[in-house]
Design an enzyme around this catalytic site. Structure first.
Site, PDB file in Angstrom:
ATOM      1  N   HIS A 145      42.066  55.123  34.898  1.00 51.43           N
ATOM      2  CA  HIS A 145      41.907  53.517  34.076  1.00 51.43           C
ATOM      3  C   HIS A 145      43.238  52.764  34.675  1.00 51.43           C
ATOM      4  O   HIS A 145      42.907  51.661  35.195  1.00 51.43           O
ATOM      5  CB  HIS A 145      41.942  53.746  32.547  1.00 51.43           C
ATOM      6  CG  HIS A 145      41.715  52.627  31.912  1.00 51.43           C
ATOM      7  ND1 HIS A 145      42.773  51.515  31.739  1.00 51.43           N
ATOM      8  CD2 HIS A 145      40.756  52.116  31.491  1.00 51.43           C
ATOM      9  CE1 HIS A 145      42.084  50.476  31.182  1.00 51.43           C
ATOM     10  NE2 HIS A 145      40.993  50.830  30.768  1.00 51.43           N
TER      11      HIS A 145
ATOM     12  N   GLU B 137      42.521  49.247  36.420  1.00 49.42           N
ATOM     13  CA  GLU B 137      43.723  48.269  35.793  1.00 49.42           C
ATOM     14  C   GLU B 137      45.126  48.399  36.216  1.00 49.42           C
ATOM     15  O   GLU B 137      45.827  47.934  35.530  1.00 49.42           O
ATOM     16  CB  GLU B 137      43.359  48.173  34.315  1.00 49.42           C
ATOM     17  CG  GLU B 137      42.069  47.686  33.924  1.00 49.42           C
ATOM     18  CD  GLU B 137      41.554  47.830  32.649  1.00 49.42           C
ATOM     19  OE1 GLU B 137      42.652  47.276  31.617  1.00 49.42           O
ATOM     20  OE2 GLU B 137      40.634  47.772  31.929  1.00 49.42           O
TER      21      GLU B 137
ATOM     22  N   HIS C 207      33.357  52.009  32.470  1.00 47.51           N
ATOM     23  CA  HIS C 207      34.155  51.641  33.633  1.00 47.51           C
ATOM     24  C   HIS C 207      33.519  52.608  34.809  1.00 47.51           C
ATOM     25  O   HIS C 207      33.427  51.985  36.073  1.00 47.51           O
ATOM     26  CB  HIS C 207      35.677  52.077  33.554  1.00 47.51           C
ATOM     27  CG  HIS C 207      36.499  51.096  32.892  1.00 47.51           C
ATOM     28  ND1 HIS C 207      36.657  49.807  33.338  1.00 47.51           N
ATOM     29  CD2 HIS C 207      37.337  51.248  31.639  1.00 47.51           C
ATOM     30  CE1 HIS C 207      37.358  49.208  32.377  1.00 47.51           C
ATOM     31  NE2 HIS C 207      37.932  50.077  31.627  1.00 47.51           N
TER      32      HIS C 207
HETATM   33 CO    CO Z   1      39.094  49.676  30.195  1.00 43.66          CO
END
Ligand code: CO
Length: 299
Positions: free
Chosen positions: A178, A208, A240
């Site tokens: 992530h 991210e 995602h």
């Molecule tokens: Co996210």
């Protein structure tokens, strides 16, 4: 660079499971312990397989103990409720209900991958509950997946065990983590370092945080990699994984790598579908639970 990463890791490793004692003087309520499993959540029904797997394993390990769930994502909880699919609690809601039902001890287990912002929020919420009169006698929060060097090595082995057998050594494996602006983002680089000691063609990028897909693409190009296996490094193969990693949009990892001449094979399995990975979360839960053995108020 390596030295910096490891200094960061050593500092992070100093954090142990967070234990909260609550006042219990003159309180003779019977001992009642519950487990609260906390995840970001997912709205994708197929991704639920990850949570079902953890739920089963936790109940097998802690027979007879009540197991509850909380989703930290308000967006996902509201979406599921609006679509009449499920009514899930936030951490505060789940704890308030357990308090009301007379639980005296709660072991909260973070199902997060790293000890980032959501884990910090979870600890702060747990701490807030110790100030409630006649509330819990004890609340403990278990560590997320990656919390020590030992975890990093176990996770690396678990990842390798989940790579499809047909993958050849000269083909790469690219994991999608992530990622976060939180300092705990350094765990991804530390894990990649450990993985590459075992298998130099395994890479971890993040959606991210850092490293991003452009950094990973450069590394793949530098090693003249022609084919990769894309796998999520998140507990669920949710939004995602399905869109940012494996989707057909031009900015998905699959599209970006395919565009640059690298063939992509997609593996849509969350880490919580991997029993070796779940065993690490369960060990953290057991470690957190063991704190109650030292509890002076335990009946
Ligand atoms: Co996210």
């Amino acid at each position: 660079m390596r030295a910096k990463v490891f200094t960061g890791i050593v500092i992070l490793m100093l954090s142990l499971p967070v234990f909260v004692w609550a006042a219990g003087h003159g309180d003779d309520r019977p001992f009642k312990k519950g487990i609260l499993l906390v995840t970001f959540g997912t709205s994708i029904p197929e991704a639920q397989i990850s949570f079902k797997n953890i739920d089963t394993k936790v109940k097998e390990t802690f027979k007879g103990v009540d197991v509850r769930w909380a989703y930290t994502s308000a967006i996902i909880r509201h979406k599921l409720a609006k679509e009449n699919r499920e009514n899930l609690d936030s951490v505060a809601m789940a704890l308030a209900k357990m308090m009301d039902e007379g639980f005296t001890y709660v072991v909260i287990q973070s199902l997060h991958t790293i000890r980032g912002e959501e884990y910090d929020d979870l600890v702060n919420t747990a701490n807030a509950f110790k100030h409630i009169p006649n509330g819990f006698k004890g609340v403990v929060v278990g560590n997320p997946l990656l919390s020590s060097q030992e975890d990093i090595e176990r996770v690396a082995k678990a990842i390798i065990s989940a790579i499809p057998e047909k993958r050849k050594k000269k083909e790469a494996v690219v994991l999608m983590g992530h990622g976060t602006p939180h300092p705990a983002n350094a765990f991804y680089a530390a894990l990649m370092f450990n993985l590459q000691q075992m298998d130099p063609n395994i890479f971890i990028g993040t959606v991210e945080g850092s490293p991003g897909i452009d950094d990973i693409k450069k590394m793949l190009k530098g090693k003249k990699i022609k084919k990769v296996y894309l796998m999520p490094f998140m507990s669920v193969a949710g939004d995602h994984a399905r869109n940012d990693m494996a989707g057909n949009e031009a900015d998905s990892w699959k599209s970006i790598l395919t565009e640059s001449g690298i063939k992509c094979n997609v593996v849509l399995k969350g880490t919580a579908e991997n029993d070796k990975m779940v065993a690490i979360w369960i060990d953290h839960l057991k470690a957190a639970d063991s704190h109650f053995n030292k509890c002076p108020h335990k009946k």
